[in-house]
Design a protein around this motif. Structure first.
Motif, PDB file in Angstrom:
ATOM      1  N   ILE A 718      36.583  34.410  41.238  1.00  0.00           N
ATOM      2  CA  ILE A 718      36.718  33.678  39.968  1.00  0.00           C
ATOM      3  C   ILE A 718      35.628  34.098  38.989  1.00  0.00           C
ATOM      4  CG2 ILE A 718      36.489  31.386  38.923  1.00  0.00           C
ATOM      5  CD1 ILE A 718      37.985  30.272  41.369  1.00  0.00           C
ATOM      6  N   ARG A 719      34.423  34.263  39.476  1.00  0.00           N
ATOM      7  CA  ARG A 719      33.346  34.690  38.579  1.00  0.00           C
ATOM      8  C   ARG A 719      33.656  36.055  37.968  1.00  0.00           C
ATOM      9  NH1 ARG A 719      30.249  33.412  43.027  1.00  0.00           N
ATOM     10  NH2 ARG A 719      29.649  31.210  43.089  1.00  0.00           N
ATOM     11  N   VAL A 720      34.214  36.961  38.781  1.00  0.00           N
ATOM     12  CA  VAL A 720      34.591  38.282  38.264  1.00  0.00           C
ATOM     13  C   VAL A 720      35.633  38.124  37.159  1.00  0.00           C
ATOM     14  CG1 VAL A 720      35.739  40.452  38.823  1.00  0.00           C
ATOM     15  CG2 VAL A 720      34.033  39.510  40.381  1.00  0.00           C
ATOM     16  N   ALA A 721      36.667  37.303  37.422  1.00  0.00           N
ATOM     17  CA  ALA A 721      37.725  37.105  36.434  1.00  0.00           C
ATOM     18  C   ALA A 721      37.161  36.526  35.137  1.00  0.00           C
ATOM     19  CB  ALA A 721      38.805  36.196  37.004  1.00  0.00           C
ATOM     20  N   LEU A 722      36.257  35.566  35.246  1.00  0.00           N
ATOM     21  CA  LEU A 722      35.681  34.952  34.047  1.00  0.00           C
ATOM     22  C   LEU A 722      34.795  35.930  33.291  1.00  0.00           C
ATOM     23  CD1 LEU A 722      34.844  31.387  35.433  1.00  0.00           C
ATOM     24  CD2 LEU A 722      36.712  32.025  33.889  1.00  0.00           C
ATOM     25  N   ARG A 723      34.046  36.755  34.023  1.00  0.00           N
ATOM     26  CA  ARG A 723      33.217  37.762  33.353  1.00  0.00           C
ATOM     27  C   ARG A 723      34.084  38.747  32.578  1.00  0.00           C
ATOM     28  NH1 ARG A 723      28.797  40.714  36.844  1.00  0.00           N
ATOM     29  NH2 ARG A 723      28.506  41.693  34.782  1.00  0.00           N
ATOM     30  N   GLY A 724      35.278  38.998  33.068  1.00  0.00           N
ATOM     31  CA  GLY A 724      36.190  39.911  32.388  1.00  0.00           C
ATOM     32  C   GLY A 724      37.131  39.212  31.430  1.00  0.00           C
ATOM     33  N   ALA A 725      36.883  37.933  31.198  1.00  0.00           N
ATOM     34  CA  ALA A 725      37.689  37.147  30.254  1.00  0.00           C
ATOM     35  C   ALA A 725      39.160  37.109  30.650  1.00  0.00           C
ATOM     36  CB  ALA A 725      37.532  37.691  28.829  1.00  0.00           C
ATOM     37  N   ASP A 726      39.439  37.152  31.947  1.00  0.00           N
ATOM     38  CA  ASP A 726      40.814  37.065  32.428  1.00  0.00           C
ATOM     39  C   ASP A 726      41.050  35.632  32.919  1.00  0.00           C
ATOM     40  OD1 ASP A 726      43.301  37.292  33.648  1.00  0.00           O
ATOM     41  OD2 ASP A 726      42.927  39.351  34.287  1.00  0.00           O
ATOM     42  N   GLN A 727      41.328  34.747  31.995  1.00  0.00           N
ATOM     43  CA  GLN A 727      41.469  33.334  32.307  1.00  0.00           C
ATOM     44  C   GLN A 727      42.650  33.091  33.245  1.00  0.00           C
ATOM     45  OE1 GLN A 727      39.254  31.121  31.375  1.00  0.00           O
ATOM     46  NE2 GLN A 727      40.252  29.268  32.166  1.00  0.00           N
ATOM     47  N   GLY A 728      43.738  33.845  33.023  1.00  0.00           N
ATOM     48  CA  GLY A 728      44.921  33.651  33.852  1.00  0.00           C
ATOM     49  C   GLY A 728      44.635  33.942  35.324  1.00  0.00           C
TER      50      GLY A 728
END
Length: 914
Positions: A718-728
């Protein structure tokens, strides 16, 4: 080397002064340093290896060593552990009593367990006196002894144990394998024996015939080519010729024939029958092959002993040298040899010998269509399968060759061959064998049995779609016996556990379980429970998985590791530790998988050093038995441990190793595990785009992987996704964590991580606080620390620096205590932002050498060993495997630059004095 007469007590040592001095130096070194060593005396037959070994053993005994001296035998090279048994059970003070050895072999049937118990017996003896284990003719060692010889010298390198072997010059034979396994781990010396000098051969002549040896004799001895045995035989023949007036032609075979020619025909026949039985044989068996009562052959025996061809040790008759036996053996016509070997097998059976004792003769004498030989090979394969599955596979392959393809017996033997090949890890060979048999269009019942036997093969090869297809085909055509039908149905359910419809898989598994219980077939019962356990794990239903695996281990204790890991998934580490301790005391038939469970136990409790040692040991054991199961997953986890410690180079090396293993087993689970590791490493190196791409690939590899792979790592994703602005992607991962928590409401780790995931995705401070509160009940410190770090960062962003400092300090301390130095360093940076410098403690990396370089477990074990504990007793105190103790101890020795337990004890005592 003794001769047929005269004073030859020193003849085998003439010209070997330098080699003997080298062995004497090695003996003294082991006694002085208290550390292990290995030496191989290598040379052609008759060059003097045995005599040099015997002299070295005598000198070691005089120096205070406990000596075990044995000899492998050409025609007894199949009986499991028979070669090492000669070293362990003989001598003035045997390492094991005969009863203890028999009990060991009878009650525990796994290679790794057996070797560890042998190591414990040798280690215990070496605690009081240095030990020499000497084995002559290692090229004929049985497979289990060869396996043990490749493990034991390294396992016992910290004890005063000297291994001394002799072997023939073979570039890739058993002797070279043993030396290669020890090289780099302990001193391993090869002592080559070349031809004797002319002067030494002259001394042999003087020893035998006296000082008046004429030039004719010396010229004759040139034909020996510097081989002392050939020279001695020529000299013995000359002496016989001097008495009888018969000329003797140069050369061993001619010389032996000359001696045999003077024997009575009955004696010659008796010797030939003995040569068929082997270098060491029983008098009654040789008499039986002669077709005469033993009493009528006493005169023949006496003459053979007088001629210097046989020795009588009271229990057996022994050809005085292998070359003598071979010289007698080659004079038997080949067709007669084959018939005699087959007859020998028959007599051994009638005398009550075990089937494995007959195998060497069957392999030399059986002809196609010999069903009695096939039966004996099958029985022998059954006997040796638990300890030497490779040998069992070889025996069944040979049995299958003896059965004509058109006979029904071909399918029965083939089924057993498939099972043995699969157990030996030779899955491709098992599959090709099965398909070859199926091509003969067997009857429906045989067809079903073969497909059921191939089920384990296909599962091992990760061919689950093919497994399902074959099981369904066999069930559809019918004709299977009820128990075989139940096994096929269980295999189908197991294959469905890897699919998308786990509801259908569970229904199939439960139906199969009911049928298996009703029929009373144990194999179907085991398969059904294992399939249901896998289905529950893949559905994220941990309580149900525990129920299934507990029932499974009650039916078959080999599956105890699965039950242990199932307890861990429920956060019940107390039960996990209890079962680990019980398994360690009782001995597990799946030592590598038990170490996997132990490693997961330590990892869950944040003991990174112990977990790393367990994974390293598990990988080594899987490599030893050549059945890799968890190699790839182990490397994935070791890479993540390396990142937690801040060792990026090691993390990359583990990824490389995992990728290599993925080529061999590219199943969806392994692929997803490697892709997730690639995501973690990409994120660590700042490539967020690549990290997100890899996580998406994991999510696409099948829903079952979501529960197995991201059970405790979803927050990182989840942290990776948030760092990449991939909310979905972040929301999808959080929903996954929530679904897992709903399936496991009584598991604090599951509910806490679900709250943590929602808090991260929604930037919900209250939810992060709830996560920390829920995780207080979790036994997993690294999970608690990660949640506290997330909360601290959120509090810091909200301007609540005091509360943030408290949360971050807790996270920092927990990471540091577990050895997760990189994670602790990252938290420390946030602590700086919380203006809590005064409350920080520096994160100090361990040095690489010296006492401070040791982990906490290594220090505990070092102290216990310094106090005189063996690996076993230290393992019992620390509730770990002796294999893991050995791994820790090896690491400690390397870091401390010591080579023996004595040196370690001195170092520990010096530290205490300081």
């Amino acid at each position: 080397m003794a001769g047929s007469g005269g004073s030859l007590s020193r003849s085998g040592l003439r010209g070997r002064e330098a080699e003997l001095e080298e062995l004497q130096t090695l003996i003294a070194s082991v006694a002085r340093t208290g550390s292990g060593a290995l030496t191989l005396i290598r040379g052609e037959p008759g060059i003097g290896k045995s005599t040099l070994l015997a002299e070295a053993a005598a000198r070691a005994g005089a120096a205070g060593f406990s000596v075990g001296l044995g000899k492998a035998d050409e025609l007894h090279h199949i009986v499991p552990l028979s070669s090492l048994a000669a070293c362990i059970l003989h001598g003035d003070q045997p390492l094991l009593s005969g009863d203890a050895f028999a009990d060991l072999a009878r009650n525990h049937d796994q290679r790794i367990w057996l070797v560890e118990r042998l190591a414990e017996a040798i280690e215990a003896r070496a605690g009081s006196v240095p030990v020499l284990i000497a084995l002559d003719d290692v090229q004929w060692a049985d497979p289990l002894s060869r396996f043990a010889l490749k493990q034991l010298p390294t396992r016992l390198r910290t004890s005063p144990v000297l291994w001394m072997l002799t072997g023939r010059q073979e570039p890739a034979g058993p002797a070279e394998e043993v030396v290669a396994a020890a090289t780099g781990e302990l001193p391993a010396v090869t002592v080559p024996l070349g031809p004797l000098s002319g002067a030494a051969i002259g001394q042999l002549a003087d020893d035998t015939l006296g000082a008046a040896v004429d030039e004719r004799v010396r010229d004759l001895l040139d034909g020996a080519g510097g081989n002392p045995f050939l020279a001695v035989e020529m000299l013995a023949g000359l002496r016989t010729a001097g008495a009888s007036g018969e000329p003797v032609h140069p050369g061993l075979v001619v010389g032996v024939r000359g001696r045999l020619g003077s024997l009575q025909p009955s004696t010659l026949r008796f010797l030939q029958m003995g040569a068929v039985l082997g270098r060491r044989f029983g008098f009654p068996e040789a008499a039986a092959l002669c077709g005469q009562p033993p009493t009528t052959l006493i005169a023949a025996l006496e003459e053979a002993v007088r001629a210097g061809l046989l020795d009588d040790d009271g229990d057996h008759l022994v050809f005085r040298h292998d070359l003598l036996r071979q010289a007698v053996y080659v004079d038997i016509p080949p067709s007669a040899r084959k018939a005699l070997h087959r007859e020998a097998a028959k007599h051994l059976v009638s005398a009550g010998h075990q089937p494995i004792d007959t195998v060497p003769h069957i392999l030399k004498g059986a002809l196609p269509g010999d069903e009695e030989a096939v039966t004996l090979l099958r029985r022998a394969a059954d006997d040796v399968l638990p300890v030497t599955p490779g040998l069992a596979a070889d025996l069944m392959t040979r049995a299958l060759e003896l059965v004509p393809p058109a006979r029904p017996l071909n399918f029965v033997v083939g089924e057993q061959a498939i099972v043995c090949l699969t157990r030996a890890g030779r899955n491709r060979e098992a599959l090709s064998t099965g398909d070859r048999l199926l091509a003969f269009r067997p009857p429906l019942e045989a067809f079903s049995r073969l497909q059921a036997a191939l089920g384990g093969t296909l599962w091992n090869m990760d061919l689950v779609d093919e497994l399902r297809r074959r099981a369904e085909t066999a069930l559809a055509v019918g004709g299977a016996a009820p128990e075989v039908g139940a096994r096929l149905a269980a295999l189908r359910a197991l294959a469905l556990s890897r699919g998308h419809d786990l509801v259908a898989a569970r229904e199939a598994g439960e139906n199969t379980l009911r049928d298996a219980i009703a029929i009373g077939d144990r194999e179907a019962h085991v398969l059904a429970l294992f399939g249901l356990g896998e289905i529950a794990l893949n559905a994220g239903e941990n309580a149900i998985a525990l129920e299934r695996f507990t029932a499974l281990s009650a039916v078959d204790s080999a599956f105890l590791p699965e039950e242990i890991v199932a307890y861990q998934h429920l956060d019940d580490f107390e039960s996990s530790e209890r079962l680990l301790q019980a398994a360690g005391n009782a001995g597990s038939p799946r030592q590598a998988m038990l170490l996997w469970a132990q490693a997961q136990h330590h990892l869950g409790l944040g003991r990174l050093d112990d977990a790393e040692a367990d994974f390293v040991t598990m990988e080594r054991l899987e490599e030893d038995v050549q059945v890799p199961v968890q190699q790839l997953n182990s490397r994935v986890i070791r890479s993540q441990i390396a990142l937690l410690r801040g060792d990026r180079e090691a993390a990359r090396q583990h990824l490389t190793a995992a990728l290599e293993r993925l080529v061999i087993k590219p199943n969806p689970g392994n692929t997803a595990a490697v892709r997730f590791l690639e995501a973690v490493l990409a994120e660590d190196e700042g490539d967020i785009g690549l990290a997100i791409d890899k996580i998406r690939q994991v999510q696409e590899k099948g829903p079952f992987m979501r529960w197995r792979l991201l059970r405790t790592w979803v927050d990182s994703a989840i942290r990776v996704a948030l760092r990449g602005a991939d909310q979905g992607l972040a929301e999808d991962l959080a929903a996954q964590a929530q679904a897992h928590a709903e399936r496991n409401p009584a598991v604090p780790t599951a509910t806490g991580i679900a709250a943590q995931a929602l808090g991260l995705v929604n930037k919900d401070l209250a939810m992060l606080e709830r996560s920390v509160a829920l995780l207080k009940a979790s036994p997993r410190p690294l999970v608690r620390a990660a949640a506290s770090a997330d909360l601290g960062q959120a509090l810091l962003a909200a301007g609540r620096k005091g509360e943030a400092a408290a949360a971050l300090t807790h996270a920092h301390a927990t990471f540091a205590e577990s050895g997760a130095h990189a994670a602790a360093t990252r938290v420390q940076r946030d602590l700086g932002g919380a203006e809590a410098a005064g409350r920080r403690s520096a994160t100090r990396q361990r040095p690489v050498q010296g006492w401070d370089a040791l982990t906490a477990s290594e220090k505990k074990i070092a102290r216990l060993v310094a106090e005189g504990h063996t690996n076993r007793s230290a393992a019992d105190l620390l509730v770990v495997s002796p294999h893991t103790v050995n791994t820790h101890l090896t690491s400690a020795f390397r870091k401390l630059s010591v080579n023996s337990r004595v040196q370690l004890a001195n170092l520990v005592m010096a530290l205490r004095d300081d």
